[in-house]
Design a protein around this motif. Structure first.
Motif, PDB file in Angstrom:
ATOM      1  N   ASP A 126      -0.152  -3.645   9.384  1.00 51.73           N
ATOM      2  CA  ASP A 126       0.176  -4.938   9.985  1.00 51.73           C
ATOM      3  C   ASP A 126      -0.982  -5.429  10.847  1.00 51.73           C
ATOM      4  OD1 ASP A 126       2.688  -4.986   8.863  1.00 51.73           O
ATOM      5  OD2 ASP A 126       3.618  -3.973  10.567  1.00 51.73           O
ATOM      6  N   PRO A 127      -1.466  -6.656  10.627  1.00 52.01           N
ATOM      7  CA  PRO A 127      -2.564  -7.178  11.443  1.00 52.01           C
ATOM      8  C   PRO A 127      -2.163  -7.352  12.904  1.00 52.01           C
ATOM      9  CG  PRO A 127      -2.274  -8.478   9.454  1.00 52.01           C
ATOM     10  CD  PRO A 127      -1.080  -7.583   9.565  1.00 52.01           C
ATOM     11  N   GLY A 135       2.645  -9.700  10.625  1.00 49.07           N
ATOM     12  CA  GLY A 135       2.003  -8.827   9.650  1.00 49.07           C
ATOM     13  C   GLY A 135       2.517  -9.063   8.242  1.00 49.07           C
ATOM     14  N   THR A 172      -5.580  -3.519  12.020  1.00 51.17           N
ATOM     15  CA  THR A 172      -4.206  -3.333  11.565  1.00 51.17           C
ATOM     16  C   THR A 172      -3.646  -2.014  12.075  1.00 51.17           C
ATOM     17  OG1 THR A 172      -4.901  -2.281   9.488  1.00 51.17           O
ATOM     18  CG2 THR A 172      -4.593  -4.662   9.450  1.00 51.17           C
ATOM     19  N   GLU A 230      -0.666  -0.906   3.383  1.00 51.55           N
ATOM     20  CA  GLU A 230      -1.231   0.334   3.916  1.00 51.55           C
ATOM     21  C   GLU A 230      -1.496   1.349   2.813  1.00 51.55           C
ATOM     22  OE1 GLU A 230      -2.542   3.030   6.887  1.00 51.55           O
ATOM     23  OE2 GLU A 230      -2.254   0.866   6.835  1.00 51.55           O
ATOM     24  N   VAL A 239      -4.338  -9.283   3.808  1.00 52.80           N
ATOM     25  CA  VAL A 239      -4.479  -7.872   4.161  1.00 52.80           C
ATOM     26  C   VAL A 239      -3.752  -7.061   3.105  1.00 52.80           C
ATOM     27  CG1 VAL A 239      -2.420  -7.832   5.617  1.00 52.80           C
ATOM     28  CG2 VAL A 239      -4.212  -6.155   5.994  1.00 52.80           C
TER      29      VAL A 239
END
Length: 251
Positions: free
Chosen positions: A59-60, A236, A55, A248, A245
């Motif tokens: 965001d992946p 993402g 990431t 952050e 995910v």
């Protein structure tokens, strides 16, 4: 001892279109890149993009593993299936030039138009449609007759259908002409023809139904029958919506 197998992280980032090799090295130095949820700030880290979740700012980097998401503005009459079952057109017809094995993310009934997502990441498709993710969908519906405040309240309070209780998250009137009303309706469940059945329950037939948003992705001004590949940021946002995910701030 550092693992010498795999591909250098900055090379994977650059190949995914994040930026030049040098700018990707700077992202790593700034601590903005994470591998499997752990921030990386030293150069030389090697990864396997088919296995590792990489990431940038949360965001992946889906493109690094070859994952894509395609948005389609599905016309009425098109069936949501990747296999042809009869003479009717299917969503697969609109991506027939792609060699990827694509999954449709949920379904739209044949009579419903609008946004449907296709992806080659089965985990993402499953996560976005799993009830625990509670991904919101927004529709515009043209329905027969004048809709009252009491009827709007019934849609948001909940209605008992033949297959169980159903309720909209929000409903608002966005327009009206003699003989029909336009409403915007949002909900996070995806049962078959649920909006049409809810409207029928309060005495109104749906004339036209268009999905204009799926989670964070909006239909926008995409023309009917057209497709587009979602960008890095949009993909993402879908991984976060599917709870695949963390944000952050939580890493």
């Amino acid at each position: 001892m550092q693992n010498q197998e795999g591909i250098r992280l900055q090379k994977v980032l650059a190949a995914a279109g994040v930026g030049s090799r040098r700018s990707c090295e700077e992202l790593i130095e700034q601590g903005r890149v994470a591998v499997n949820g752990i921030k990386v700030n030293e150069q030389g880290r090697r990864v396997n993009p088919a296995i590792d979740l990489i990431t940038v700012d949360g965001d992946p980097i889906a493109a690094a593993a070859g994952f894509i998401v395609i948005a389609l503005n599905k016309p009425s009459g098109v069936v949501t299936t990747m296999k042809r079952e009869d003479e009717r057109a299917t969503v697969a017809d609109y991506v027939a030039n792609r060699s990827d094995r694509l999954f449709h993310v949920g379904r739209l009934d044949a009579d419903t138009e609008g946004l449907i997502l296709l992806t080659n990441d089965g985990n993402l498709a499953h996560g976005l449609t799993h009830p625990s993710s509670e991904v919101n969908k927004i529709y515009l519906a043209r329905i027969k007759g004048a809709v009252t405040k009491t009827e709007i309240s019934a849609l948001t309070t909940g209605i008992e259908l033949s297959d169980g209780f159903a309720k909209a998250d929000t409903v608002s009137i966005v327009g009206a002409t003699p003989g029909e009303t336009a409403i915007e309706i949002s909900l996070h469940e995806g049962r078959n023809r649920v909006i049409r059945r809810m409207c029928e329950h309060i005495g109104h037939e749906v004339i036209q139904l268009v999905r204009v948003q799926f989670g964070p992705i909006k239909l926008g001004d995409m023309k009917l029958g057209k497709t587009r590949v979602l960008n890095h940021t949009e993909v993402g946002s879908l991984y976060r919506a599917a709870q695949l995910v963390k944000d952050e701030a939580a890493l």
